[in-house]
Design a protein around this motif. Sequence first.
Motif, PDB file in Angstrom:
ATOM      1  N   GLY A   1       0.744  -1.298   0.008  1.00 18.09           N
ATOM      2  CA  GLY A   1      -0.211  -0.026   0.075  1.00 18.09           C
ATOM      3  C   GLY A   1       0.773   1.366  -0.112  1.00 18.09           C
ATOM      4  O   GLY A   1       0.700   2.191  -0.457  1.00 18.09           O
TER       5      GLY A   1
ATOM      6  N   ASN B   1       2.372   1.744  -3.312  1.00 19.14           N
ATOM      7  CA  ASN B   1       1.337   2.123  -4.330  1.00 19.14           C
ATOM      8  C   ASN B   1       1.009   3.731  -4.331  1.00 19.14           C
ATOM      9  O   ASN B   1       1.110   4.511  -5.180  1.00 19.14           O
ATOM     10  CB  ASN B   1       0.008   1.432  -3.993  1.00 19.14           C
ATOM     11  CG  ASN B   1      -1.105   1.473  -4.850  1.00 19.14           C
ATOM     12  OD1 ASN B   1      -2.140   2.089  -4.472  1.00 19.14           O
ATOM     13  ND2 ASN B   1      -0.725   1.570  -5.995  1.00 19.14           N
TER      14      ASN B   1
ATOM     15  N   LEU C   1       7.961  -1.889 -17.957  1.00 17.73           N
ATOM     16  CA  LEU C   1       6.636  -1.885 -18.300  1.00 17.73           C
ATOM     17  C   LEU C   1       6.149  -3.152 -18.716  1.00 17.73           C
ATOM     18  O   LEU C   1       6.648  -4.217 -19.245  1.00 17.73           O
ATOM     19  CB  LEU C   1       6.555  -0.856 -19.699  1.00 17.73           C
ATOM     20  CG  LEU C   1       7.253   0.653 -19.445  1.00 17.73           C
ATOM     21  CD1 LEU C   1       7.130   1.100 -20.932  1.00 17.73           C
ATOM     22  CD2 LEU C   1       6.097   1.005 -18.398  1.00 17.73           C
ATOM     23  N   LEU C   2       4.704  -3.334 -18.647  1.00 18.23           N
ATOM     24  CA  LEU C   2       3.895  -4.618 -19.022  1.00 18.23           C
ATOM     25  C   LEU C   2       4.003  -4.410 -20.380  1.00 18.23           C
ATOM     26  O   LEU C   2       3.095  -3.602 -20.977  1.00 18.23           O
ATOM     27  CB  LEU C   2       2.649  -4.705 -18.290  1.00 18.23           C
ATOM     28  CG  LEU C   2       2.802  -4.940 -16.707  1.00 18.23           C
ATOM     29  CD1 LEU C   2       1.469  -5.208 -16.048  1.00 18.23           C
ATOM     30  CD2 LEU C   2       3.888  -6.016 -16.340  1.00 18.23           C
TER      31      LEU C   2
ATOM     32  N   LYS D   1       2.268  -6.426 -22.917  1.00 19.86           N
ATOM     33  CA  LYS D   1       0.937  -6.075 -23.336  1.00 19.86           C
ATOM     34  C   LYS D   1      -0.247  -4.950 -23.174  1.00 19.86           C
ATOM     35  O   LYS D   1      -1.177  -4.816 -23.477  1.00 19.86           O
ATOM     36  CB  LYS D   1       0.229  -7.609 -23.080  1.00 19.86           C
ATOM     37  CG  LYS D   1       0.658  -8.634 -23.815  1.00 19.86           C
ATOM     38  CD  LYS D   1       0.214 -10.085 -22.996  1.00 19.86           C
ATOM     39  CE  LYS D   1       1.205 -10.983 -23.773  1.00 19.86           C
ATOM     40  NZ  LYS D   1       1.692 -12.247 -22.860  1.00 19.86           N
ATOM     41  N   LEU D   2       0.221  -3.974 -22.449  1.00 12.72           N
ATOM     42  CA  LEU D   2      -0.494  -3.101 -22.155  1.00 12.72           C
ATOM     43  C   LEU D   2       0.165  -1.700 -22.906  1.00 12.72           C
ATOM     44  O   LEU D   2       1.268  -1.545 -23.010  1.00 12.72           O
ATOM     45  CB  LEU D   2      -0.675  -2.630 -20.654  1.00 12.72           C
ATOM     46  CG  LEU D   2      -1.005  -3.795 -19.759  1.00 12.72           C
ATOM     47  CD1 LEU D   2      -1.008  -3.246 -18.290  1.00 12.72           C
ATOM     48  CD2 LEU D   2      -2.339  -4.456 -20.289  1.00 12.72           C
TER      49      LEU D   2
ATOM     50  N   LEU E   1      -1.810   1.637 -14.084  1.00 10.25           N
ATOM     51  CA  LEU E   1      -1.688   0.463 -13.108  1.00 10.25           C
ATOM     52  C   LEU E   1      -1.825   0.930 -11.667  1.00 10.25           C
ATOM     53  O   LEU E   1      -2.571   0.380 -10.698  1.00 10.25           O
ATOM     54  CB  LEU E   1      -0.659  -0.386 -13.474  1.00 10.25           C
ATOM     55  CG  LEU E   1      -0.767  -1.475 -14.352  1.00 10.25           C
ATOM     56  CD1 LEU E   1       0.506  -2.259 -14.590  1.00 10.25           C
ATOM     57  CD2 LEU E   1      -1.805  -2.429 -13.830  1.00 10.25           C
ATOM     58  N   PRO E   2      -0.953   1.711 -11.247  1.00 11.12           N
ATOM     59  CA  PRO E   2      -0.988   1.828  -9.741  1.00 11.12           C
ATOM     60  C   PRO E   2      -2.266   2.448  -9.253  1.00 11.12           C
ATOM     61  O   PRO E   2      -2.722   1.960  -8.397  1.00 11.12           O
ATOM     62  CB  PRO E   2       0.233   3.199  -9.697  1.00 11.12           C
ATOM     63  CG  PRO E   2       0.824   3.176 -10.694  1.00 11.12           C
ATOM     64  CD  PRO E   2       0.150   2.445 -11.811  1.00 11.12           C
TER      65      PRO E   2
ATOM     66  N   ILE F   1      -5.043   1.524 -10.429  1.00  8.60           N
ATOM     67  CA  ILE F   1      -6.124   0.457 -10.557  1.00  8.60           C
ATOM     68  C   ILE F   1      -5.860  -0.107  -8.963  1.00  8.60           C
ATOM     69  O   ILE F   1      -6.834  -0.398  -8.422  1.00  8.60           O
ATOM     70  CB  ILE F   1      -5.582  -0.526 -11.415  1.00  8.60           C
ATOM     71  CG1 ILE F   1      -6.154  -0.049 -12.891  1.00  8.60           C
ATOM     72  CG2 ILE F   1      -6.482  -1.942 -11.350  1.00  8.60           C
ATOM     73  CD1 ILE F   1      -5.889  -0.774 -14.050  1.00  8.60           C
ATOM     74  N   TYR F   2      -4.583  -0.399  -8.687  1.00  9.80           N
ATOM     75  CA  TYR F   2      -4.451  -1.145  -7.260  1.00  9.80           C
ATOM     76  C   TYR F   2      -5.116  -0.171  -6.086  1.00  9.80           C
ATOM     77  O   TYR F   2      -5.012  -0.732  -5.123  1.00  9.80           O
ATOM     78  CB  TYR F   2      -3.166  -1.591  -7.132  1.00  9.80           C
ATOM     79  CG  TYR F   2      -2.759  -2.466  -8.138  1.00  9.80           C
ATOM     80  CD1 TYR F   2      -3.366  -3.967  -7.920  1.00  9.80           C
ATOM     81  CD2 TYR F   2      -1.885  -2.763  -9.074  1.00  9.80           C
ATOM     82  CE1 TYR F   2      -3.336  -5.101  -8.480  1.00  9.80           C
ATOM     83  CE2 TYR F   2      -1.844  -3.977  -9.958  1.00  9.80           C
ATOM     84  CZ  TYR F   2      -2.327  -4.996  -9.936  1.00  9.80           C
ATOM     85  OH  TYR F   2      -2.077  -6.196 -10.539  1.00  9.80           O
TER      86      TYR F   2
ATOM     87  N   PHE G   1      -9.063   3.528  -7.894  1.00 10.80           N
ATOM     88  CA  PHE G   1      -9.645   4.696  -8.435  1.00 10.80           C
ATOM     89  C   PHE G   1     -10.527   4.083  -9.754  1.00 10.80           C
ATOM     90  O   PHE G   1     -10.265   3.120 -10.135  1.00 10.80           O
ATOM     91  CB  PHE G   1      -8.698   5.678  -9.124  1.00 10.80           C
ATOM     92  CG  PHE G   1      -7.889   6.477  -8.038  1.00 10.80           C
ATOM     93  CD1 PHE G   1      -8.684   7.594  -7.483  1.00 10.80           C
ATOM     94  CD2 PHE G   1      -6.692   5.930  -7.447  1.00 10.80           C
ATOM     95  CE1 PHE G   1      -7.956   8.366  -6.422  1.00 10.80           C
ATOM     96  CE2 PHE G   1      -5.984   6.796  -6.567  1.00 10.80           C
ATOM     97  CZ  PHE G   1      -6.540   7.832  -5.880  1.00 10.80           C
ATOM     98  N   ASN G   2     -11.727   4.864  -9.804  1.00  7.76           N
ATOM     99  CA  ASN G   2     -12.522   4.536 -10.947  1.00  7.76           C
ATOM    100  C   ASN G   2     -11.866   4.870 -12.198  1.00  7.76           C
ATOM    101  O   ASN G   2     -10.913   5.530 -12.342  1.00  7.76           O
ATOM    102  CB  ASN G   2     -14.038   5.015 -10.744  1.00  7.76           C
ATOM    103  CG  ASN G   2     -14.169   6.369 -10.859  1.00  7.76           C
ATOM    104  OD1 ASN G   2     -13.467   6.873 -11.858  1.00  7.76           O
ATOM    105  ND2 ASN G   2     -15.099   7.128 -10.040  1.00  7.76           N
ATOM    106  N   LYS G   3     -12.537   4.513 -13.280  1.00  9.87           N
ATOM    107  CA  LYS G   3     -12.090   4.442 -14.740  1.00  9.87           C
ATOM    108  C   LYS G   3     -11.711   5.877 -15.301  1.00  9.87           C
ATOM    109  O   LYS G   3     -10.640   6.322 -15.758  1.00  9.87           O
ATOM    110  CB  LYS G   3     -12.869   3.752 -15.661  1.00  9.87           C
ATOM    111  CG  LYS G   3     -11.934   3.490 -16.925  1.00  9.87           C
ATOM    112  CD  LYS G   3     -12.851   2.641 -17.919  1.00  9.87           C
ATOM    113  CE  LYS G   3     -12.200   2.495 -19.024  1.00  9.87           C
ATOM    114  NZ  LYS G   3     -12.760   1.193 -19.887  1.00  9.87           N
TER     115      LYS G   3
ATOM    116  N   ARG H   1      -8.863   7.563 -13.151  1.00 11.52           N
ATOM    117  CA  ARG H   1      -7.483   6.871 -13.579  1.00 11.52           C
ATOM    118  C   ARG H   1      -6.953   7.479 -14.949  1.00 11.52           C
ATOM    119  O   ARG H   1      -5.897   8.143 -14.854  1.00 11.52           O
ATOM    120  CB  ARG H   1      -7.838   5.691 -13.655  1.00 11.52           C
ATOM    121  CG  ARG H   1      -7.304   4.590 -12.752  1.00 11.52           C
ATOM    122  CD  ARG H   1      -7.988   3.305 -12.657  1.00 11.52           C
ATOM    123  NE  ARG H   1      -8.215   2.503 -13.913  1.00 11.52           N
ATOM    124  CZ  ARG H   1      -9.127   1.720 -13.983  1.00 11.52           C
ATOM    125  NH1 ARG H   1      -9.730   1.454 -13.071  1.00 11.52           N
ATOM    126  NH2 ARG H   1      -9.514   1.196 -15.254  1.00 11.52           N
TER     127      ARG H   1
ATOM    128  N   ARG I   1       4.318   6.762 -14.978  1.00  4.86           N
ATOM    129  CA  ARG I   1       3.878   5.653 -14.337  1.00  4.86           C
ATOM    130  C   ARG I   1       4.098   5.910 -12.661  1.00  4.86           C
ATOM    131  O   ARG I   1       3.708   5.926 -11.740  1.00  4.86           O
ATOM    132  CB  ARG I   1       4.170   4.304 -14.522  1.00  4.86           C
ATOM    133  CG  ARG I   1       3.406   3.476 -13.590  1.00  4.86           C
ATOM    134  CD  ARG I   1       3.752   1.852 -14.151  1.00  4.86           C
ATOM    135  NE  ARG I   1       5.277   1.468 -13.961  1.00  4.86           N
ATOM    136  CZ  ARG I   1       5.735   0.514 -14.251  1.00  4.86           C
ATOM    137  NH1 ARG I   1       5.083  -0.448 -14.935  1.00  4.86           N
ATOM    138  NH2 ARG I   1       7.021   0.381 -13.892  1.00  4.86           N
TER     139      ARG I   1
END
Lengths: 237, 405
Positions: free
Chosen positions: A82, A85, A97-98, A100-101, A109-110, A112-113, A116-118, A121, A157
């Motif tokens: 936490g 984050n 970095l991921l 596939k994203l 990403l952070p 999301i964890y 926060f809503n869309k 974000r 990020r």
Amino acid sequence: MSNVVTITGVKKLYKMGSEIVAALNGVDLKIDSGEFVALMGPSGSGKSTLMNILGCLDRPTEGSYKLLDKEVSRLSDDELAGIRNKTIGFCYQNFNLLSKLTSLENVELPAIYAGFNKTERRKMAMAALEKVSLADRAEHLPSELSGGQRQRVAIARAIAMKPAIILADEPTGNLDTKSTVEILQIFRDLHAGGSTIILVTHEPDVAQSADRQILVKDGKITKDIITASTDERIDII
Amino acid sequence: MLFTELLKMAGLSLVANKLRTVLTMLGIIIGVSAVIALVSVGMGVRKNVTDSISRLGSNLLMVMSGSSNRGGVRGGAGSVQTLTYDDAKAIKSKIKDVAYVSPTAQGSYQVVYGHENWSTTVTGVIPEYAAIQSLTMQSGIFFTEHDVDVRSRVAVIGTTVATNLFGSVNPVGKKIRVGNAPYTVIGLIASKGQSSVGQDQDDVVLIPLTTAQERLLGITYVRSINVQVANADKMDEVQANIEKLLRQRHRIRAGAEDDFNVRNLTSLMETMNETTTMITLLLGSIAGISLIVGGIGIMNIMMVSVTERTREIGIRKAIGATYNSIMMQFLIESTMISILGGIIGIFLGIGLAQAISKFGNFTTVISSESIIASFGFSLFVGVFFGMLPARKAAKLDPIDALRYE
């Protein structure tokens, strides 16, 4: 200015067979809010261990680590997650970095964890991408970006959650000279904007961008100088 | 909030590795469809057996003549001829919970119409026989109580007899000869097909019981008395009462052997049900094993996937993913595989069962229980076998994971 990081008497001990090895052997360190610090040291010096503890990825065996006046050295894994984050932004040498994203999704990403809503974000991520001038690459995958651009996405990020510290581990290690200058300029700009930045590097030239240089050797801080007020340079060897 | 994002992440990763996902799913698809198809076969066998037994009549007690025992030589069942029409009437009037009583007498005869003849069983019955055997008339009527009382020479015939004697002509109203006496055909029974033991149930000629006894066979006894009990729970009680009544009527001394037999079709049905249920369970559990194997397939692939994505896990943990969120992400992935596989398996299983009944000419019964059970089991398998890899992923140390090449 208040202290963001207060480390006192931190030791990190490892058991190697029957021997006990101290990766960190009594480190005291204070970093103020808004400082730009370069953390230097040869490999095996304990620099990485210190960075992991600063980044709340690891806990010290002994000693105290106060982050924003909160003792974090004895927290559970999930509590540390936490804190990572919300309070710490990471940049790595190999960007991490991921693949596939898209850039935007990576930056989101952070948040999301954090739950926060869309819409929130999206807003946060776009703001962060704009700060590193990559808003126009939001829908690109990391494989479609240059090394410098990837690192800028990683920085976006790192700053998306407006963390208390930005922790950059050799952020220019995989980059050419031009991109290195670019990335360091971004850090300077973030610093000018009031961010606290810890830059881990073994390159003296890169360390020159910081206002303060700290040298770790044999598990201890052996030098701690304010670059701006002296001509002294730290050479690692 | 986070959960829907985790769902999306898991979905994306499944889509990203389509071939692997489908191959992993295959184990579950095969398992679920095998359970549904095989259980439907087992249930089909059960339905066949149950149907053919209940076609004999449900809640049926059959009273047969017993065996003779003269000087130590024992005859077969029916070798003593002590059951009479009066016994049947007594059962009907004196015993509670009896719905129908149907005594029969039988003989084999060459039945003649015009130039055609046909050998068949001629059975003397009373009108209640039609109710017990659930006969329906294709044309004409069944004979009445009055016909029994006056020993009318009337007959009701089955479709096999009708076809062989009359061809396509409607037999109702025509006269046939049985044992050199003319009988008027008054009804044609709708086809009942074969019985469970392969007997043609349409190859029958039914005439009034009294006519059969006195005018055709020249006997006073009946071959058997079928008793339909009103309530399935009373079967044993009625059976005991019948035995008591018949012993009285036949003046059998205490301790002496019965000269009749009462058979209970319900116990036969129960035994058959037990057997077919066993077969169904056996088939289902064999198919269930393939579901477990499918689950191990999921675990295997998920293990590989976790190792492959160590770095991704490290990154996610570094930026704040907790133990639970990593665990959920992987658990959702394995569960999605099993849910999707389960759904596809259900459709495939239903299709298979239908194909078996269509092309294999074999009754299959698709039961909602087998669908629910196999789907539930596949879901359980997905969660259970996904647990280990998901825990492995969630327990990874972010420092080591980030360093992983």
